[in-house]
Design an enzyme around this catalytic site. Structure first.
Site, PDB file in Angstrom:
ATOM      1  N   PRO A  32       0.789  -1.243   0.000  1.00 40.26           N
ATOM      2  CA  PRO A  32       0.000   0.000   0.000  1.00 40.26           C
ATOM      3  C   PRO A  32       0.817   1.287   0.000  1.00 40.26           C
ATOM      4  CG  PRO A  32       0.074  -0.942   2.208  1.00 40.26           C
ATOM      5  CD  PRO A  32       0.794  -1.925   1.311  1.00 40.26           C
ATOM      6  N   ARG A  85      -5.160  -2.721  -5.297  1.00 37.82           N
ATOM      7  CA  ARG A  85      -4.106  -2.277  -4.375  1.00 37.82           C
ATOM      8  C   ARG A  85      -3.385  -1.038  -4.933  1.00 37.82           C
ATOM      9  NH1 ARG A  85      -2.376  -5.452  -0.292  1.00 37.82           N
ATOM     10  NH2 ARG A  85      -0.167  -4.996  -0.565  1.00 37.82           N
ATOM     11  N   GLU A 110       2.393  -1.305  -8.698  1.00 38.02           N
ATOM     12  CA  GLU A 110       1.683  -2.376  -7.994  1.00 38.02           C
ATOM     13  C   GLU A 110       0.875  -3.169  -9.022  1.00 38.02           C
ATOM     14  OE1 GLU A 110       1.370  -3.978  -5.063  1.00 38.02           O
ATOM     15  OE2 GLU A 110      -0.264  -5.099  -6.010  1.00 38.02           O
ATOM     16  N   CYS A 162       9.162  -9.981   4.245  1.00 37.89           N
ATOM     17  CA  CYS A 162       8.791  -9.999   5.668  1.00 37.89           C
ATOM     18  C   CYS A 162       8.612 -11.462   6.081  1.00 37.89           C
ATOM     19  CB  CYS A 162       7.544  -9.159   5.921  1.00 37.89           C
ATOM     20  SG  CYS A 162       6.125  -9.635   4.954  1.00 37.89           S
ATOM     21  N   LYS A 216       6.924   1.730   1.697  1.00 38.14           N
ATOM     22  CA  LYS A 216       8.296   2.001   1.248  1.00 38.14           C
ATOM     23  C   LYS A 216       8.320   3.152   0.247  1.00 38.14           C
ATOM     24  CE  LYS A 216       9.621  -2.176   3.149  1.00 38.14           C
ATOM     25  NZ  LYS A 216       8.912  -3.375   3.428  1.00 38.14           N
TER      26      LYS A 216
HETATM   27  N1  SAM Z   1       6.225  -2.396  -0.480  1.00 42.77           N
HETATM   28  C1  SAM Z   1       4.883  -2.382   0.080  1.00 42.77           C
HETATM   29  C2  SAM Z   1       4.836  -1.428   1.248  1.00 42.77           C
HETATM   30  O1  SAM Z   1       5.880  -1.144   1.833  1.00 42.77           O
HETATM   31  O2  SAM Z   1       3.740  -0.932   1.570  1.00 42.77           O
HETATM   32  C3  SAM Z   1       4.425  -3.777   0.439  1.00 42.77           C
HETATM   33  C4  SAM Z   1       4.534  -4.725  -0.708  1.00 42.77           C
HETATM   34  S1  SAM Z   1       3.935  -6.343  -0.394  1.00 42.77           S
HETATM   35  C5  SAM Z   1       5.156  -7.018   0.594  1.00 42.77           C
HETATM   36  C6  SAM Z   1       4.212  -7.132  -1.924  1.00 42.77           C
HETATM   37  C7  SAM Z   1       3.360  -6.616  -3.068  1.00 42.77           C
HETATM   38  O3  SAM Z   1       3.671  -7.398  -4.225  1.00 42.77           O
HETATM   39  C8  SAM Z   1       1.862  -6.766  -2.858  1.00 42.77           C
HETATM   40  O4  SAM Z   1       1.245  -5.505  -2.955  1.00 42.77           O
HETATM   41  C9  SAM Z   1       1.413  -7.689  -3.991  1.00 42.77           C
HETATM   42  O5  SAM Z   1       0.167  -7.320  -4.541  1.00 42.77           O
HETATM   43  C10 SAM Z   1       2.510  -7.525  -5.002  1.00 42.77           C
HETATM   44  N2  SAM Z   1       2.642  -8.699  -5.929  1.00 42.77           N
HETATM   45  C11 SAM Z   1       1.999  -9.884  -5.879  1.00 42.77           C
HETATM   46  N3  SAM Z   1       2.366 -10.673  -6.908  1.00 42.77           N
HETATM   47  C12 SAM Z   1       3.258  -9.975  -7.618  1.00 42.77           C
HETATM   48  C13 SAM Z   1       3.995 -10.239  -8.810  1.00 42.77           C
HETATM   49  N4  SAM Z   1       3.894 -11.397  -9.455  1.00 42.77           N
HETATM   50  N5  SAM Z   1       4.797  -9.277  -9.279  1.00 42.77           N
HETATM   51  C14 SAM Z   1       4.919  -8.100  -8.618  1.00 42.77           C
HETATM   52  N6  SAM Z   1       4.261  -7.800  -7.494  1.00 42.77           N
HETATM   53  C15 SAM Z   1       3.444  -8.722  -7.002  1.00 42.77           C
END
Ligand code: SAM
Length: 465
Positions: A118, A144, A139, A237, A121
């Site tokens: 969201p 999202r 994203e 994480c 970072k």
């Molecule tokens: N960086 C974000 C923050 O600090 O708020 C949190 C990111 S979260 C750990 C990982 C993100 O990767 C999610 O929002 C998810 O929707 C996205 N995601 C899922 N599958 C993915 C893919 N195949 N390629 C890239 N992003 C993906």
């Protein structure tokens, strides 16, 4: 939460990994989760008093690894305070703050946040960049991406482009473009079990393997987009070696020009924070050509020889905005390339055009092409909410300030109009102790509320705060 609720296979793997330390690690699950916020320096440079007030109001104490990060404890609820609506800070888990600190982007650089929603970072990177240069926040999931765009707007970030694309779609367009890349990869979330026990429901050894394969895929696209001489942070994480150290070594083995500068785990039994893994990687200055990468992707980035084409309707719309701004925003300095999407006028960061070209955005989902400055209505301009959030009060011809604890501000955040002195007339920047919260339009002693409907706060929510 109780450690007995942890998946048995997870507990067994952690005991094997940690040996004698496992008891202390497992005990951390019976302690409360950590809570923290990070100040948005894009705002607090001119809003010293609200930041200072927050420190005493929420009894904030410093996060050791992030100078703008602060812990708070129950029953403080900074997420429900009007300072949050005004973008003064972002609620972010403390260990997660280590990733942007490690990437350390500089003002003026070209930076990509590849898995950004969201927006924890991204908002941190934007602060470190002091709003200068180009930040592409991507994203993959459209819903999202919307939340990401809202957070980028709330924090008043004007140099970010929010895209919603698969990493492969981006790497075809932006080879060797970015000075720094943040890859906060989707992972099995083991480090979040205490904060969010629902994360346990998806966990299984097979899910971990699937995550590691997906991380490997995304890393290859990140590699393509990183400039020779550039840096990347890979973070998760989770505690799982397969997704952390093993994924990093698989990556550096496949791409010998990538070197690990440092990698680190944050443990809940050793630090005051949830579980996190961060690795800083550096790409050698003289890397091989991107034309020959392992997946043989077609390349299409680079600077166009021609400038952007400016269509008549766009030129007219921008002229109209500038005419409006000449009287209503005398202090507006925002540079950038005007872009029109339907009725929405944006200012694409200048840095985008210096280094790339707008043709690269064709066919790409771009929920926010820089700073949204205006909506075009029949024969008139309506200033966009994002523009209000990016301003300093002195930049608008009129502003109307409300105290954070005033009933008027509560009414305003619910979407109500306010009585104002009759001499106040026209577009007015509404602020809480100097921090913009929205536009209002004053006429005949009434300030009409232009806070977007989706951002208005329910009465019950405010009462609970
Ligand atoms: N960086 C974000 C923050 O600090 O708020 C949190 C990111 S979260 C750990 C990982 C993100 O990767 C999610 O929002 C998810 O929707 C996205 N995601 C899922 N599958 C993915 C893919 N195949 N390629 C890239 N992003 C993906």
């Amino acid at each position: 939460m109780n450690e007995e609720r942890l998946p048995a296979a997870f507990t067994a793997a952690m005991k094997e990994m940690l040996g004698q330390e496992a008891d202390a690690f497992l005990h951390s699950y019976s302690l409360p989760r950590t809570q923290s916020l990070r100040f948005n320096t894009l705002k607090s440079i001119y809003a010293g008093a609200p930041a200072e007030h927050s420190v005493s109001l929420f009894s904030l104490t410093s996060v050791p690894w992030c100078s703008t990060g602060y812990y708070y404890e129950d029953p403080a609820r900074p997420g429900r305070h009007p300072y949050h609506a005004a973008g003064l800070y972002y609620i972010q888990e403390p260990s997660a703050m280590s990733a942007a600190e490690l990437l350390a982007p500089l003002p003026g650089e070209t930076v990509l946040d590849l898995a950004a929603a969201p927006g924890g970072k991204t908002t941190h990177l934007a602060s470190l960049m002091q709003g200068q240069g180009l930040l592409v926040s991507n994203e993959i999931h459209a819903e999202r991406a919307k939340i990401l765009a809202e957070n980028v707007e709330r924090l008043g970030i004007s140099h970010a482009l929010v895209t919603s694309a698969a990493p492969g779609e981006l790497s075809r367009r932006f080879p060797e473009v970015f000075d720094r890349i943040m890859l906060d990869a989707p992972c099995s979330g083991e480090g979040m079990f205490r904060k969010d026990p629902s994360a346990m429901s998806e966990w299984s050894p097979d899910h971990v393997k699937m995550c590691a394969e997906r991380q490997w895929d995304i890393l290859q696209d990140a590699y393509i987009m990183l400039k020779p001489g550039g840096s990347m942070v890979y973070s998760t994480c989770t505690f799982n070696r397969l997704e952390n150290e093993d994924t990093v070594s698989r990556f550096t083995a496949a791409y010998p020009d990538m070197k690990v500068v440092t990698q680190k785990r944050l443990w809940p039994h050793l630090e005051k924070g949830e579980g996190h893994f961060v690795a800083l990687l550096h790409k050698a200055a003289a890397s091989g050509s991107v034309e020959t990468d392992s997946r043989g992707k077609k390349r299409s980035g680079g600077k166009s020889k021609n400038g952007p084409r400016v269509h008549a309707s766009l030129r007219d719309a921008y002229q109209q905005f500038l005419g409006w701004a000449a009287t209503e925003l005398p202090g507006f300095t925002g540079g950038g390339i005007p872009l029109l999407f339907g009725e929405s006028l944006y200012l694409l960061p200048e840095a985008f055009n210096e280094r790339l070209h707008t043709g690269l955005l064709e066919g790409l989902k771009v929920p926010r092409a820089g700073l949204h400055i205006a909506h075009l209505k029949k024969n008139r301009i309506e200033p966009a909410h994002a523009l209000a959030m990016s301003l300093q009060p002195g930049q608008a011809a009129r502003h109307y300030d409300l105290a954070a604890d005033s009933p008027e501000l509560q009414a305003w955040l619910r979407g109500e109009s306010l009585p104002v002195p009759p001499e106040l007339h026209g577009w007015t920047l509404v602020t809480v102790e100097g921090l913009p919260v929205s536009w209002g339009k004053a006429s005949l002693g009434q300030l009409k509320n232009h806070l977007p409907k989706g951002l208005r706060i329910q009465k019950a929510h405010l009462e609970e705060a």
